[in-house]
Design a protein around this motif. Structure first.
Motif, mmCIF file in Angstrom:
data_model
loop_
_atom_site.group_PDB
_atom_site.id
_atom_site.type_symbol
_atom_site.label_atom_id
_atom_site.label_comp_id
_atom_site.label_asym_id
_atom_site.label_seq_id
_atom_site.Cartn_x
_atom_site.Cartn_y
_atom_site.Cartn_z
ATOM 1 N N UNK A 163 8.382 -1.916 5.660
ATOM 2 C CA UNK A 163 7.964 -3.243 6.109
ATOM 3 C C UNK A 163 7.710 -3.268 7.613
ATOM 4 N N UNK A 164 8.516 -2.520 8.362
ATOM 5 C CA UNK A 164 8.385 -2.498 9.816
ATOM 6 C C UNK A 164 7.044 -1.914 10.249
ATOM 7 N N UNK A 165 6.560 -0.905 9.544
ATOM 8 C CA UNK A 165 5.308 -0.238 9.921
ATOM 9 C C UNK A 165 4.078 -0.908 9.332
ATOM 10 N N UNK A 166 4.279 -1.903 8.450
ATOM 11 C CA UNK A 166 3.137 -2.566 7.830
ATOM 12 C C UNK A 166 2.571 -1.799 6.657
ATOM 13 N N UNK A 167 3.272 -0.766 6.221
ATOM 14 C CA UNK A 167 2.775 0.060 5.125
ATOM 15 C C UNK A 167 2.866 -0.660 3.782
ATOM 16 N N UNK A 168 3.757 -1.631 3.670
ATOM 17 C CA UNK A 168 3.953 -2.337 2.412
ATOM 18 C C UNK A 168 2.664 -3.002 1.945
ATOM 19 N N UNK A 169 1.899 -3.554 2.887
ATOM 20 C CA UNK A 169 0.652 -4.221 2.531
ATOM 21 C C UNK A 169 -0.396 -3.266 2.000
ATOM 22 N N UNK A 170 -0.338 -1.999 2.431
ATOM 23 C CA UNK A 170 -1.314 -1.011 1.967
ATOM 24 C C UNK A 170 -0.908 -0.366 0.655
ATOM 25 N N UNK A 171 0.385 -0.459 0.300
ATOM 26 C CA UNK A 171 0.873 0.165 -0.932
ATOM 27 C C UNK A 171 0.693 -0.796 -2.113
ATOM 28 N N UNK A 172 -0.468 -0.739 -2.722
ATOM 29 C CA UNK A 172 -0.720 -1.573 -3.887
ATOM 30 C C UNK A 172 -0.247 -0.811 -5.127
ATOM 31 N N UNK A 173 1.070 -0.780 -5.299
ATOM 32 C CA UNK A 173 1.676 0.054 -6.333
ATOM 33 C C UNK A 173 1.468 -0.516 -7.736
ATOM 34 N N UNK A 174 1.211 -1.805 -7.838
ATOM 35 C CA UNK A 174 1.058 -2.404 -9.165
ATOM 36 C C UNK A 174 -0.091 -1.782 -9.940
ATOM 37 N N UNK A 208 6.177 -1.690 -9.193
ATOM 38 C CA UNK A 208 6.165 -2.524 -7.999
ATOM 39 C C UNK A 208 6.939 -1.864 -6.863
ATOM 40 N N UNK A 209 6.847 -2.480 -5.694
ATOM 41 C CA UNK A 209 7.596 -1.988 -4.542
ATOM 42 C C UNK A 209 9.095 -2.108 -4.797
ATOM 43 N N UNK A 210 9.499 -3.184 -5.467
ATOM 44 C CA UNK A 210 10.913 -3.355 -5.810
ATOM 45 C C UNK A 210 11.386 -2.265 -6.755
ATOM 46 N N UNK A 211 10.522 -1.855 -7.680
ATOM 47 C CA UNK A 211 10.868 -0.766 -8.601
ATOM 48 C C UNK A 211 11.129 0.523 -7.830
ATOM 49 N N UNK A 212 10.302 0.773 -6.811
ATOM 50 C CA UNK A 212 10.451 1.983 -6.001
ATOM 51 C C UNK A 212 11.822 2.022 -5.328
ATOM 52 N N UNK A 213 12.282 0.872 -4.842
ATOM 53 C CA UNK A 213 13.583 0.803 -4.167
ATOM 54 C C UNK A 213 14.723 0.891 -5.172
ATOM 55 N N UNK A 214 14.623 0.129 -6.259
ATOM 56 C CA UNK A 214 15.707 0.086 -7.246
ATOM 57 C C UNK A 214 15.863 1.399 -8.012
ATOM 58 N N UNK A 215 14.771 2.127 -8.161
ATOM 59 C CA UNK A 215 14.806 3.366 -8.948
ATOM 60 C C UNK A 215 15.663 4.438 -8.290
#
Length: 564
Positions: A318-329, A334-341
């Motif tokens: 989130x700090x680098x702004x990469x979250x907006x470019x990661x269209x994981x869906x 999802x991004x939450x899946x990546x963290x929870x996994x």
């Protein structure tokens, strides 16, 4: 009452003065604060561990010293460094500064005899321009200038190649050459500026540099990542990612000690702002020892292990702004899946390295194999602990789809998972071995565990895999055996936060445990330099033989033409 007030003032002021002094250092006063790289060497300690007389026995040193074109002053310097008037028993410092016209390198130390030092530099500089400013004497002859007082000296060397510009800037510089001359550095002014540095503009008041100078070490390193990256080319594919936050204010300090049988490096990396806040917030994770004990393979070549708190990954992205470019869906999670996994344990390892015939190497435009061609083969493993099983299955399904798009049905890897672990390898046996209950107590486990990351590289295992190819001729065999008898393994670990930085260590172990590592390095270099001299001698003989052969052919052809 007035007397008591004065005493109270003294009691308050004196500790403040000492506290202020404790945050400063003398070594950094003649180093610009924007220095990208600094090395300081403890002359007394290094001389005790490797006397100059031993260095002089090195064949490469002898070759340089025997060069008849070498000026007499430099010959005298090589024979005895103190003939330069420099005190070799104190700290010697190098620093590098990058700027808009390239950069410059500084070399600093202590003057032992001012008269001898001045005479030496006048002899070296020849027609150099002498000057004096604020009780500092200078001799300047581009691209070098030396300045000195009764106590300190500084050499400044112009190095225009240091500045790395992007392609657009390079093109602009090339286009401007026909109109304007390239701006050259006033090397004398650069040297004078070093002596005129205000303490606030030097490393003398940098608490991180002060802390480094307090550490015991044969060699000290200061690496300013922000200054090194400054001016580098920018990749447009990363333009939308705020990578500046990773290196803004980033400095790494390190000390190296040459001990019996090993070289020890203790380092610390500092950062600014939210990056360091994230490390502080999520510190405390440790490498999972059970994960390392599951490492498959017979001969372990190398292992890297990481323990982290998954939520830290979220904040970094989130700090680098990469979250907006990661269209994981789009790929099934999802991004939450990546963290929870992820539970926060990762391992990468290589084992059973071997050199085998390359059946894929072909002659150009032919189907026949190239005889004798070999390539390295090894077993590779990537493993991770599973947090939320459902989320991790989404990652696995997405990975299978991507793998099918790239490789079809012929996947070059195998993977599987249990309730707690996921493993991927270039062979199924390694995956099965990792997932099966295992308890292999490798000797290196306790040396790389206990902190957030750790690693191990067995140099001996890697070298032995290439023995057949590395010993085909006598020269290569000498170099191989010298290397095999020198290097044992490398161990590194760290990641803990303390006092504003992240600490880490590197241990380079040698085969000979009883001899100081600095002496061993000199002996190793001597063997390789002797070999290098022999190779050059053979190359000269081959060139001369070819020239004689060519000359004989030319003579024969000439005579044949005359006969006709």
């Amino acid at each position: 009452m007035q007397i008591h007030f004065r005493r109270l003032m003294i009691i308050c002021i004196v500790p403040a003065i000492f506290a202020s002094c404790a945050k400063t250092n003398t070594q950094g006063k003649l180093i610009p604060k924007e220095a990208a790289f600094v090395i300081t060497m403890d002359g007394k300690s290094l001389s005790a561990k490797l006397p100059w007389d031993e260095i002089k026995k090195n064949p490469l040193f002898k070759e340089i010293n025997d060069d008849s074109s070498l000026p007499a002053a430099l010959k005298s310097l090589l024979d005895n460094p103190e003939t330069s008037g420099v005190n070799t028993e104190t700290d010697l410092l190098f620093f590098v500064v990058k700027d808009s016209i390239g950069g410059y390198i500084g070399f600093e130390g202590t003057v032992k005899d001012e008269t001898i030092f001045k005479a030496f530099n006048k002899q070296i500089a020849g027609s150099g321009v002498e000057s004096e400013k604020d009780d500092v004497q200078f001799i300047s002859k581009f691209p070098v200038c030396v300045g000195w007082t009764k106590e300190k000296f500084v050499y400044v060397f112009d190095v225009p190649q240091l500045y790395q510009t992007d392609e657009l800037t390079k093109r602009m510089i090339r286009d401007s050459i026909s109109v304007n001359k390239v701006r050259a550095r006033d090397i004398g002014a650069a040297c004078k500026a070093v002596f005129a540095l205000k303490e606030s503009n030097s490393l003398g008041k940098d608490e991180r540099f002060t802390g480094l100078m307090k550490e015991t070490g044969d060699v000290h390193f200061w690496v300013n990542a922000e200054q090194i990256i400054k001016g580098g080319s920018t990749n447009t594919s990363f333009a939308m990612i705020d990578l500046d936050k990773f290196y803004e204010g980033s400095v790494t300090t390190a000390t190296m000690n040459f001990e019996d049988g090993r070289m020890m490096v203790n380092a610390k990396t500092y950062a600014l702002g939210k990056i360091i806040d994230i490390f502080k917030k999520y510190s405390g994770a440790k490498v999972n020892e059970e994960m390392i004990k599951r490492m498959p393979g017979k001969d372990i070549a190398g292992v890297m292990a990481l323990g982290f708190k998954p939520e830290a990954l979220r904040e970094l992205i989130q700090l680098t702004g990469l979250e907006g470019l990661l269209n994981l869906n789009n790929i099934g999670f999802s991004f939450d899946d990546l963290i929870k996994a992820n539970k926060g344990d990762i391992l990468v390892g290589v084992s059973d390295v071997a050199l085998k015939p390359d059946t894929t190497a072909k002659f150009m435009d032919q189907d026949d194999n190239m005889p004798g061609m070999k390539r390295p083969e090894f077993n590779f493993i990537f493993a991770a602990s599973i947090g939320n099983k459902e989320s991790f299955n989404k990652l696995i399904n997405a990975g299978e789809k991507l793998g099918h798009q790239f490789y079809g049905d012929k996947k070059p890897f195998s993977f599987s998972s249990s309730s707690d672990w996921f493993a991927l390898s270039n062979n199924k046996q390694s995956v099965d071995q990792f997932l099966a209950p295992a308890n292999t107590n490798f000797d290196f486990i306790n040396k790389i565990s206990g902190e957030p990351f750790g690693g191990y590289l067995d140099i001996q295992t890697v070298l032995k895999a290439f023995k057949a190819e590395a010993t085909k001729d006598s020269s290569a065999k000498i170099a191989y055996e010298a290397t095999l008898n020198m290097w044992s393994n490398i161990i590194w670990k760290g990641g803990n936060y303390s006092d504003g930085g992240i600490s880490h260590t590197v241990e380079i172990n040698l085969v000979d445990k009883s001899t100081n590592s600095l002496k061993q390095l000199n002996q190793y270099a001597a063997k390789l330099s002797e070999l290098y001299k022999e190779l050059r001698r053979k190359q000269k003989q081959e060139v001369m033989a070819f020239q004689d052969f060519q000359s004989a052919e030319d003579t024969t052809a000439t005579r044949s033409g005359k006969t006709k």
